[in-house]
Write a protein that holds these residues in place. Structure first.
Motif, PDB file in Angstrom:
ATOM      1  N   SER A  89       0.844  -1.194   0.000  1.00  0.00           N
ATOM      2  CA  SER A  89       0.000   0.000   0.000  1.00  0.00           C
ATOM      3  C   SER A  89       0.880   1.244   0.000  1.00  0.00           C
ATOM      4  CB  SER A  89      -0.896   0.008   1.239  1.00  0.00           C
ATOM      5  OG  SER A  89      -0.105   0.213   2.394  1.00  0.00           O
ATOM      6  N   ALA A  90       0.284   2.360  -0.421  1.00  0.00           N
ATOM      7  CA  ALA A  90       1.020   3.617  -0.404  1.00  0.00           C
ATOM      8  C   ALA A  90       0.046   4.785  -0.452  1.00  0.00           C
ATOM      9  CB  ALA A  90       1.975   3.703  -1.594  1.00  0.00           C
ATOM     10  N   TRP A  91       0.473   5.883   0.150  1.00  0.00           N
ATOM     11  CA  TRP A  91      -0.251   7.154   0.148  1.00  0.00           C
ATOM     12  C   TRP A  91       0.675   8.208  -0.431  1.00  0.00           C
ATOM     13  CZ3 TRP A  91      -4.048  10.650   0.797  1.00  0.00           C
ATOM     14  CH2 TRP A  91      -3.720  11.923   1.223  1.00  0.00           C
ATOM     15  N   ARG A  92       0.175   9.031  -1.303  1.00  0.00           N
ATOM     16  CA  ARG A  92       0.912  10.169  -1.825  1.00  0.00           C
ATOM     17  C   ARG A  92      -0.048  11.346  -1.921  1.00  0.00           C
ATOM     18  NH1 ARG A  92       4.381   8.176  -0.249  1.00  0.00           N
ATOM     19  NH2 ARG A  92       6.328   7.460  -1.080  1.00  0.00           N
ATOM     20  N   ARG A  93       0.381  12.492  -1.408  1.00  0.00           N
ATOM     21  CA  ARG A  93      -0.457  13.687  -1.508  1.00  0.00           C
ATOM     22  C   ARG A  93      -0.250  14.396  -2.834  1.00  0.00           C
ATOM     23  NH1 ARG A  93      -3.138  16.796  -3.205  1.00  0.00           N
ATOM     24  NH2 ARG A  93      -3.914  18.726  -2.320  1.00  0.00           N
ATOM     25  N   TYR A  94       0.950  14.360  -3.356  1.00  0.00           N
ATOM     26  CA  TYR A  94       1.243  15.068  -4.596  1.00  0.00           C
ATOM     27  C   TYR A  94       1.748  14.100  -5.647  1.00  0.00           C
ATOM     28  CZ  TYR A  94       0.931  18.993  -1.424  1.00  0.00           C
ATOM     29  OH  TYR A  94       0.488  19.883  -0.488  1.00  0.00           O
ATOM     30  N   THR A  95       1.375  14.340  -6.891  1.00  0.00           N
ATOM     31  CA  THR A  95       1.756  13.437  -7.976  1.00  0.00           C
ATOM     32  C   THR A  95       3.252  13.461  -8.274  1.00  0.00           C
ATOM     33  OG1 THR A  95       1.284  15.128  -9.640  1.00  0.00           O
ATOM     34  CG2 THR A  95      -0.491  13.566  -9.108  1.00  0.00           C
ATOM     35  N   LYS A  96       3.950  14.509  -7.818  1.00  0.00           N
ATOM     36  CA  LYS A  96       5.363  14.637  -8.196  1.00  0.00           C
ATOM     37  C   LYS A  96       6.217  13.464  -7.698  1.00  0.00           C
ATOM     38  CE  LYS A  96       6.039  17.970  -4.486  1.00  0.00           C
ATOM     39  NZ  LYS A  96       6.230  19.376  -4.210  1.00  0.00           N
ATOM     40  N   HIS A  97       5.740  12.713  -6.706  1.00  0.00           N
ATOM     41  CA  HIS A  97       6.501  11.564  -6.217  1.00  0.00           C
ATOM     42  C   HIS A  97       5.790  10.236  -6.482  1.00  0.00           C
ATOM     43  CE1 HIS A  97       9.297  14.264  -4.342  1.00  0.00           C
ATOM     44  NE2 HIS A  97       8.336  14.842  -3.647  1.00  0.00           N
ATOM     45  N   SER A  98       4.678  10.274  -7.188  1.00  0.00           N
ATOM     46  CA  SER A  98       3.912   9.043  -7.381  1.00  0.00           C
ATOM     47  C   SER A  98       4.636   8.036  -8.277  1.00  0.00           C
ATOM     48  CB  SER A  98       2.519   9.341  -7.922  1.00  0.00           C
ATOM     49  OG  SER A  98       2.557   9.834  -9.235  1.00  0.00           O
ATOM     50  N   LYS A  99       5.291   8.504  -9.296  1.00  0.00           N
ATOM     51  CA  LYS A  99       6.031   7.595 -10.187  1.00  0.00           C
ATOM     52  C   LYS A  99       7.179   6.941  -9.422  1.00  0.00           C
ATOM     53  CE  LYS A  99       6.996   6.289 -14.542  1.00  0.00           C
ATOM     54  NZ  LYS A  99       6.183   5.466 -15.380  1.00  0.00           N
ATOM     55  N   ASN A 100       7.859   7.715  -8.559  1.00  0.00           N
ATOM     56  CA  ASN A 100       8.933   7.145  -7.746  1.00  0.00           C
ATOM     57  C   ASN A 100       8.405   6.050  -6.824  1.00  0.00           C
ATOM     58  OD1 ASN A 100      10.691   8.947  -8.919  1.00  0.00           O
ATOM     59  ND2 ASN A 100      10.796  10.315  -7.159  1.00  0.00           N
ATOM     60  N   LYS A 101       7.234   6.288  -6.227  1.00  0.00           N
ATOM     61  CA  LYS A 101       6.664   5.296  -5.319  1.00  0.00           C
ATOM     62  C   LYS A 101       6.271   4.040  -6.084  1.00  0.00           C
ATOM     63  CE  LYS A 101       5.573   3.807  -1.325  1.00  0.00           C
ATOM     64  NZ  LYS A 101       6.646   3.520  -0.354  1.00  0.00           N
ATOM     65  N   ALA A 102       5.689   4.204  -7.264  1.00  0.00           N
ATOM     66  CA  ALA A 102       5.341   3.046  -8.094  1.00  0.00           C
ATOM     67  C   ALA A 102       6.599   2.242  -8.439  1.00  0.00           C
ATOM     68  CB  ALA A 102       4.633   3.506  -9.370  1.00  0.00           C
ATOM     69  N   GLN A 103       7.677   2.941  -8.776  1.00  0.00           N
ATOM     70  CA  GLN A 103       8.924   2.258  -9.104  1.00  0.00           C
ATOM     71  C   GLN A 103       9.525   1.572  -7.877  1.00  0.00           C
ATOM     72  OE1 GLN A 103      10.933   5.600 -10.888  1.00  0.00           O
ATOM     73  NE2 GLN A 103      10.232   5.047 -12.938  1.00  0.00           N
ATOM     74  N   GLU A 104       9.383   2.194  -6.720  1.00  0.00           N
ATOM     75  CA  GLU A 104       9.881   1.582  -5.479  1.00  0.00           C
ATOM     76  C   GLU A 104       9.140   0.276  -5.187  1.00  0.00           C
ATOM     77  OE1 GLU A 104       9.299   2.480  -0.777  1.00  0.00           O
ATOM     78  OE2 GLU A 104       9.786   4.213  -2.037  1.00  0.00           O
TER      79      GLU A 104
END
Length: 184
Positions: A89-104
């Motif tokens: 699972s993951a939470w992100r408030r801003y899209t600017k880090h969403s791709k990084n989280k998906a890659q992580e």
């Protein structure tokens, strides 16, 4: 290191969402599924079969990754089983880090899947907040099942209980001092 009130609020909101979505909504359903199939559900808590509270699995390169849920065949409190599902699972408030989280997430799960490919494990993610379409598509294109709760959906859910959790980079710092989250 000092943290902005916005960052701290975002972390606390993410933790609250994790507790609600993972442990109050998803976990009971996974427990029911595991019980019906005679599988073992592991999540972050003490378990004699592993050290500590974290659900840590090793990938094909020998790297260790802490995970949210793992469903095992032949697992018990005292014995690790064969993994058949990995759910993050993951939470992100801003899209600017969403791709990084998906890659992580992808970088942690896929090498574990490759190691346990004979079990043909399921792998999925529960995401909340702001994630870009390319971030979501990347996970789907790599075989992840994706449940996505957009930021507006999170805001709407809290509005039902008359709690405004909407914030952005322009929200004044003093607005965060009235938040209802307990301070650690």
């Amino acid at each position: 290191m000092a943290q902005s009130p916005s960052h701290k609020f975002g972390q606390q909101l993410g933790k609250l969402l994790e507790d609600i979505v993972l442990y109050d909504i998803l976990k009971p359903r996974l427990e029911q599924f595991a019980q019906v199939k005679n599988y073992y559900l592991d999540w972050q808590r003490s378990r004699p079969a592993r050290s500590g509270k974290k659900v840590t699995w090793e990938d094909k390169y020998g790297n260790k990754h802490d995970l949210d849920f793992v469903i095992e065949v032949d697992g018990t409190d005292n014995k690790l089983g064969r993994p058949v599902a990995f759910i993050e699972s993951a939470w992100r408030r801003y899209t600017k880090h969403s791709k990084n989280k998906a890659q992580e997430i992808q970088g942690a799960i896929l090498p574990i899947i490759e190691l346990h490919h004979l079990s043909a494990p399921f792998y999925g993610v529960v995401l909340a907040g702001d994630f870009t379409k390319p971030a979501l598509e990347q996970l789907k294109n790599n075989g992840f099942a994706v449940i996505y709760i957009p930021y507006k959906g999170v805001i709407s859910a809290f509005q039902v209980i008359d709690f405004d959790v909407a914030f952005d980079e322009d929200t004044p710092d003093e607005s965060y001092t009235t938040a209802y989250f307990p301070h650690p």
